[in-house]
Design a protein around this motif. Sequence first.
Motif, PDB file in Angstrom:
ATOM      1  N   ARG A  74       0.826  -1.213   0.000  1.00 21.98           N
ATOM      2  CA  ARG A  74       0.000   0.000   0.000  1.00 21.98           C
ATOM      3  C   ARG A  74       0.861   1.263   0.000  1.00 21.98           C
ATOM      4  N   CYS A  75       1.954   1.241   0.752  1.00 20.87           N
ATOM      5  CA  CYS A  75       2.832   2.413   0.788  1.00 20.87           C
ATOM      6  C   CYS A  75       3.502   2.629  -0.567  1.00 20.87           C
ATOM      7  N   SER A  76       3.840   1.529  -1.265  1.00 22.79           N
ATOM      8  CA  SER A  76       4.428   1.653  -2.603  1.00 22.79           C
ATOM      9  C   SER A  76       3.451   2.317  -3.563  1.00 22.79           C
ATOM     10  N   GLU A  77       2.178   1.960  -3.427  1.00 22.27           N
ATOM     11  CA  GLU A  77       1.158   2.584  -4.264  1.00 22.27           C
ATOM     12  C   GLU A  77       1.081   4.080  -3.981  1.00 22.27           C
ATOM     13  N   MET A  78       1.244   4.435  -2.706  1.00 22.28           N
ATOM     14  CA  MET A  78       1.209   5.851  -2.329  1.00 22.28           C
ATOM     15  C   MET A  78       2.382   6.598  -2.952  1.00 22.28           C
ATOM     16  N   VAL A  79       3.581   5.998  -2.894  1.00 21.27           N
ATOM     17  CA  VAL A  79       4.756   6.644  -3.472  1.00 21.27           C
ATOM     18  C   VAL A  79       4.603   6.780  -4.984  1.00 21.27           C
ATOM     19  N   SER A  80       4.069   5.742  -5.633  1.00 21.88           N
ATOM     20  CA  SER A  80       3.844   5.806  -7.077  1.00 21.88           C
ATOM     21  C   SER A  80       2.856   6.911  -7.426  1.00 21.88           C
ATOM     22  N   ALA A  81       1.823   7.060  -6.598  1.00 24.78           N
ATOM     23  CA  ALA A  81       0.838   8.124  -6.830  1.00 24.78           C
ATOM     24  C   ALA A  81       1.486   9.497  -6.689  1.00 24.78           C
ATOM     25  N   SER A  84       3.369  10.269  -9.739  1.00 29.00           N
ATOM     26  CA  SER A  84       2.459  10.646 -10.825  1.00 29.00           C
ATOM     27  C   SER A  84       2.068  12.115 -10.719  1.00 29.00           C
ATOM     28  N   VAL A  85       1.880  12.574  -9.479  1.00 28.79           N
ATOM     29  CA  VAL A  85       1.562  13.989  -9.269  1.00 28.79           C
ATOM     30  C   VAL A  85       2.701  14.865  -9.783  1.00 28.79           C
ATOM     31  N   MET A  86       3.940  14.448  -9.507  1.00 24.86           N
ATOM     32  CA  MET A  86       5.087  15.223  -9.977  1.00 24.86           C
ATOM     33  C   MET A  86       5.187  15.189 -11.498  1.00 24.86           C
ATOM     34  N   GLU A  87       4.806  14.060 -12.090  1.00 23.31           N
ATOM     35  CA  GLU A  87       4.816  13.979 -13.551  1.00 23.31           C
ATOM     36  C   GLU A  87       3.820  14.953 -14.155  1.00 23.31           C
ATOM     37  N   SER A  89       2.817  17.746 -12.860  1.00 23.70           N
ATOM     38  CA  SER A  89       3.348  19.108 -12.749  1.00 23.70           C
ATOM     39  C   SER A  89       4.381  19.369 -13.831  1.00 23.70           C
ATOM     40  N   GLY A  90       5.087  18.332 -14.235  1.00 20.26           N
ATOM     41  CA  GLY A  90       6.110  18.500 -15.259  1.00 20.26           C
ATOM     42  C   GLY A  90       5.543  18.847 -16.619  1.00 20.26           C
ATOM     43  N   GLN A  91       4.250  18.557 -16.847  1.00 18.28           N
ATOM     44  CA  GLN A  91       3.651  18.867 -18.137  1.00 18.28           C
ATOM     45  C   GLN A  91       3.530  20.355 -18.379  1.00 18.28           C
ATOM     46  N   PHE A  92       3.598  21.121 -17.292  1.00 19.28           N
ATOM     47  CA  PHE A  92       3.457  22.563 -17.421  1.00 19.28           C
ATOM     48  C   PHE A  92       4.810  23.252 -17.468  1.00 19.28           C
ATOM     49  N   THR A  93       5.870  22.456 -17.495  1.00 25.75           N
ATOM     50  CA  THR A  93       7.211  22.983 -17.689  1.00 25.75           C
ATOM     51  C   THR A  93       7.571  22.747 -19.153  1.00 25.75           C
ATOM     52  N   HIS A  94       7.650  23.807 -19.934  1.00 30.89           N
ATOM     53  CA  HIS A  94       7.854  23.663 -21.369  1.00 30.89           C
ATOM     54  C   HIS A  94       9.268  23.203 -21.684  1.00 30.89           C
ATOM     55  N   GLU A  95      10.213  23.538 -20.829  1.00 33.71           N
ATOM     56  CA  GLU A  95      11.591  23.185 -21.094  1.00 33.71           C
ATOM     57  C   GLU A  95      11.930  21.845 -20.461  1.00 33.71           C
ATOM     58  N   ALA A  96      12.513  20.959 -21.255  1.00 33.62           N
ATOM     59  CA  ALA A  96      12.903  19.657 -20.737  1.00 33.62           C
ATOM     60  C   ALA A  96      14.074  19.806 -19.777  1.00 33.62           C
ATOM     61  N   GLU A  97      13.960  19.189 -18.606  1.00 33.93           N
ATOM     62  CA  GLU A  97      15.043  19.231 -17.631  1.00 33.93           C
ATOM     63  C   GLU A  97      14.915  18.061 -16.671  1.00 33.93           C
ATOM     64  N   LEU A 278      12.118   0.294 -27.168  1.00 35.21           N
ATOM     65  CA  LEU A 278      12.276   1.346 -26.168  1.00 35.21           C
ATOM     66  C   LEU A 278      10.968   1.434 -25.396  1.00 35.21           C
ATOM     67  N   LEU A 279      11.017   1.092 -24.113  1.00 29.09           N
ATOM     68  CA  LEU A 279       9.802   0.916 -23.316  1.00 29.09           C
ATOM     69  C   LEU A 279       9.769   1.853 -22.110  1.00 29.09           C
ATOM     70  N   HIS A 280       8.555   2.185 -21.688  1.00 34.85           N
ATOM     71  CA  HIS A 280       8.366   2.936 -20.448  1.00 34.85           C
ATOM     72  C   HIS A 280       7.007   2.605 -19.862  1.00 34.85           C
ATOM     73  N   SER A 281       6.797   2.973 -18.629  1.00 33.29           N
ATOM     74  CA  SER A 281       5.523   2.706 -17.960  1.00 33.29           C
ATOM     75  C   SER A 281       4.418   3.539 -18.603  1.00 33.29           C
ATOM     76  N   PRO A 282       3.207   3.003 -18.670  1.00 32.77           N
ATOM     77  CA  PRO A 282       2.112   3.768 -19.270  1.00 32.77           C
ATOM     78  C   PRO A 282       1.746   4.969 -18.418  1.00 32.77           C
ATOM     79  N   THR A 283       1.587   6.099 -19.033  1.00 31.21           N
ATOM     80  CA  THR A 283       1.185   7.313 -18.331  1.00 31.21           C
ATOM     81  C   THR A 283       0.583   8.283 -19.326  1.00 31.21           C
TER      82      THR A 283
END
Length: 325
Positions: A74-81, A84-87, A89-97, A278-283
Amino acid sequence: MSINLPLPLLGEMAIFVKVVEVGSFSEAARQLGSSPSAVSRSISRLEKALAMRLLQRTTRKLRLSEGGEEVFKRCSEMVSAAKSVMEISGQFTHEAEGLVRISVPKAVGRFVVHPYMPEFLRRYPKVDVELLLEDRNIDLIDDNVDLAIRITDHPPAGLVGRQLLTIDHLLCATPQYLAEHGTPSHPHDLLSHSCIYLGETPSDARWKFKKGSKLVTVGVRGRYAANHTGVRLGAVLEHIGIGSLPYFTVRHALEQGLLVRVLPDWTFLASYHGGAWLLHSPTRYLPPKLRVFIDYLVECLAKEPTLNRQGKQEQKGCELPEGRG
């Protein structure tokens, strides 16, 4: 139990996940920039609040208790969530960093990915890359990896991505070696040659070939075996023998006439084959740093169709996220 209890314990829960993931208090403290005693106190506070023992401590390692396993899930699910919140927020940063961690098979990393990294780092000065060259299947979440390249005909369920190239194997040797020892015209002729092979298991010295409906297996011999593609390539270039190598590692040497393909009318059936995915987690919210890295690598490889001996690139199996066509 107070309904407000979970909020002050969110930090302790995240620390608990880190301790379990790395397997020790000291390593968790190092990665978190804390001290082992502070980490231990956090786990103790969480155990006291939950009124249960989470970890069984021994002198050699930590082990989750029965209840601890469920709490960790359950705690792992919380950390993953939270990630996701940080991801989002990253959508509103136009510059890749930020840092991109990518796990790549050793040969693909050295010969396919690495050559393009200097230009990527120049193009995106705020993106750092950690290239993990390893021939093992990793878990993107457990190993804290953003992207992974895997060699497979069947991309794993639950991941999305893009096929970069097709891995083909072939046999090759230098013109000098063939002039001195003769050029094989049939797989059985390899019995009289020095062959350079992987050497990790006995089956690595059993080379398999196909021509039409014919299947031939030859038990080859040689004075040199190496479980590193670059080493085998170097040995072939030094006229030591006939080597089995992925096409993408030898294409330049073939184009320059430094190497000659051996038994070109036969298909060499190697265990290391398939598509390089080339693979990544679905998001739904792919961070800009990952989007530009994926776009860049796909763009570079699309300009070099000769990386695939058949001269084509394919897409199948995995689906790209929306907007990544």
